[in-house]
Design a protein around this motif. Sequence first.
Motif, mmCIF file in Angstrom:
data_model
loop_
_atom_site.group_PDB
_atom_site.id
_atom_site.type_symbol
_atom_site.label_atom_id
_atom_site.label_comp_id
_atom_site.label_asym_id
_atom_site.label_seq_id
_atom_site.Cartn_x
_atom_site.Cartn_y
_atom_site.Cartn_z
ATOM 1 N N SER A 75 44.203 83.839 29.645
ATOM 2 C CA SER A 75 44.221 83.909 31.098
ATOM 3 C C SER A 75 44.600 85.298 31.608
ATOM 4 N N ASN A 76 43.973 85.658 32.713
ATOM 5 C CA ASN A 76 44.292 86.880 33.463
ATOM 6 C C ASN A 76 43.975 88.164 32.706
ATOM 7 N N ASN A 112 42.180 80.773 32.646
ATOM 8 C CA ASN A 112 41.793 81.089 34.018
ATOM 9 C C ASN A 112 41.710 82.601 34.215
ATOM 10 N N ASN A 113 40.846 82.994 35.135
ATOM 11 C CA ASN A 113 40.795 84.387 35.585
ATOM 12 C C ASN A 113 40.489 85.356 34.443
ATOM 13 N N LYS A 161 38.315 78.353 34.201
ATOM 14 C CA LYS A 161 38.083 78.510 35.632
ATOM 15 C C LYS A 161 38.141 79.994 35.994
ATOM 16 N N ASN A 162 37.331 80.337 37.001
ATOM 17 C CA ASN A 162 37.286 81.724 37.482
ATOM 18 C C ASN A 162 36.910 82.669 36.338
ATOM 19 N N THR A 187 34.180 85.488 34.919
ATOM 20 C CA THR A 187 33.180 86.478 35.315
ATOM 21 C C THR A 187 32.771 87.313 34.114
ATOM 22 N N GLU A 206 34.345 75.867 35.531
ATOM 23 C CA GLU A 206 34.080 75.943 36.966
ATOM 24 C C GLU A 206 34.252 77.373 37.471
ATOM 25 N N PHE A 207 33.521 77.671 38.537
ATOM 26 C CA PHE A 207 33.601 78.964 39.203
ATOM 27 C C PHE A 207 33.262 80.087 38.208
ATOM 28 N N LYS A 214 30.651 83.232 37.153
ATOM 29 C CA LYS A 214 29.720 84.247 37.622
ATOM 30 C C LYS A 214 29.216 85.051 36.438
ATOM 31 N N TYR A 231 29.681 75.069 39.951
ATOM 32 C CA TYR A 231 29.845 76.312 40.705
ATOM 33 C C TYR A 231 29.556 77.524 39.800
#
Length: 579
Positions: free
Chosen positions: A120-121, A169-170, A214-215, A217, A237-238, A240, A264
């Motif tokens: 994460s992050n 995440n992220n 999640k999140n 990219t 999810e989410f 890109k 998403y």
Amino acid sequence: MSINFVKKARGLFAKPAVEQPVSNSRREWLAKMSVPAIGATVGMGLMGKRASAFGIDSRPDDHTIGAKVYNIRDFGAKGDGKTLDTKAIQAAVDACTKDQGGTVLVPAGTFVTGTVELKSNVRLYISAQGILLGTADGKQYYAADAIPLSGDSTLNDGNVGLFFAVKANNIIIEGPGTIDGQGSQFRSPSKGVMPPAGITGPHRPYHLLFHQCKNLTVRDIYLLNSAFHSVRVIQSEFVKMEGLHIRGRVINNNDGFHFISCRYVHLTNCDVQSQDDACALFGSCKFVTVDGCSFSTRWSVFRFGGGEAENITVSNCIIYETYGCPVKMRCGPGSRFENISFSNIIMRDVTGPVSIGIGLQNGQSADPKKAPGIIRNISFNGITATVVKPVPLRETEHPSVYNPGEIFSCVTLNAMDDVYMENITFNNVQITFPGGGTTEQGAVRDVPKVAGEYYQIGVPPAYGIYARNVRGLVLHNVSLSIAATDERPALIFDHVEDAAINGLNVQGDAKAESVCRLTDCRDILMTAARIKGAAPVFMRVEGRNNYRIVVDGGDISKASKALELAAGAQKDAVKMRII
């Protein structure tokens, strides 16, 4: 590193005294440094090499927490193209996530690596001359045990990644650099022989593997020669994906993107040259957009299979040199595909441009516990396609063998028995087919009732559109042409209900039995039809269960005969008002 040194470092940013000259101010010092340099200095230089690994930057008054740069060379990576740098890369990732995130920097160099877990992050930045090279030693890859395996394509069939993340995440992966999977090292030289890497099948690594994240990219990087699929995203999810160049043609199942039950998801400005599915959407994918991308592959581009896929748009894309099927939907029992739109698509040099099927695949047994599949509300708007006979895919390391159904392909809408697909629309569609079909091929009525690969129905009896068991079909301003003679009908409807055809512009052939053939169809309205080229019959209607077929207006004067009834078709089932 002493506390005094840290204090002195902080002193560089202290507010200058009033009497300090402007030339010695922090403003001048900042102006002389680029933003990346400042970030690197704050993140690593002022704190010393590997500072984050020792927790110095975890002080509560450290203003750079979550924004530091972790250069993998500072953690021991050599980048010489020979040394295995996995531990150094993983150490940089671990230090980054421990310090509440930041940037893991891959500088110039070739960094050989096995499996690395992203967390994460973390932002993984690959510089322009930076290459992350997957090692050819299969022992350096390991499975993510938290990712379940299943033979069901709606779940997962592999859990090994060159880079992977689970429930993170992220995460951002970006930069103008390259991730090279050395996929050819995972290909067997011959059947039954282990490949050079020593692993095969589902044990091969994907470039990027994400599960329940999640999140997420990924943008601007070059993904080269994966040992398996390039980007595989599961239950996330989410998401890109932006500006990616994916090239994988060194192993049979080099997929580009492979999404399983994701929501998403947004793909933009990507270029994919793959060997297998370029953009697979399996399981229950929802709220997905694909825009401004180009695709080329031996097999399918947009492939749907299993689950409940809905609320998906594909627009402004180019599909070229695709000798499989640009749009392939396979809906088995218990699945549902709904509200899916394709618009402004150019297809150049493709086969089987659209294939949509509901039903069982070859060898599959019906499950009484599952309801029949559902396909409805699928639209194609602004499609220009050139269909060709398939040829070997350029720059691939695999020979191509084609089935008869691939050599002679058309738009296929194929449901069967008592199941119907609903509300299928083609608007402003122009397709040119290669031709070459024979009278015998066009005479086939007993088309196999399978919904597997698009070619498994064999040679389609129509050169243009074959539709079976469709309710609510719209063809508006559709043009069907052939590059050479073809003795099959342009259009065949078999058990089609509630169809509106307006502005059909279709090419006939003097040896074809008819331009259009309708079997047991109901509530069909055809207006403003036009025939290009001579034909013996415009419309042939077969079967006793035809009802309310209306042809109103248009120019079919090049057909020697407007209507022919056969196999018990009744004259009062058809009404014509034509030139």
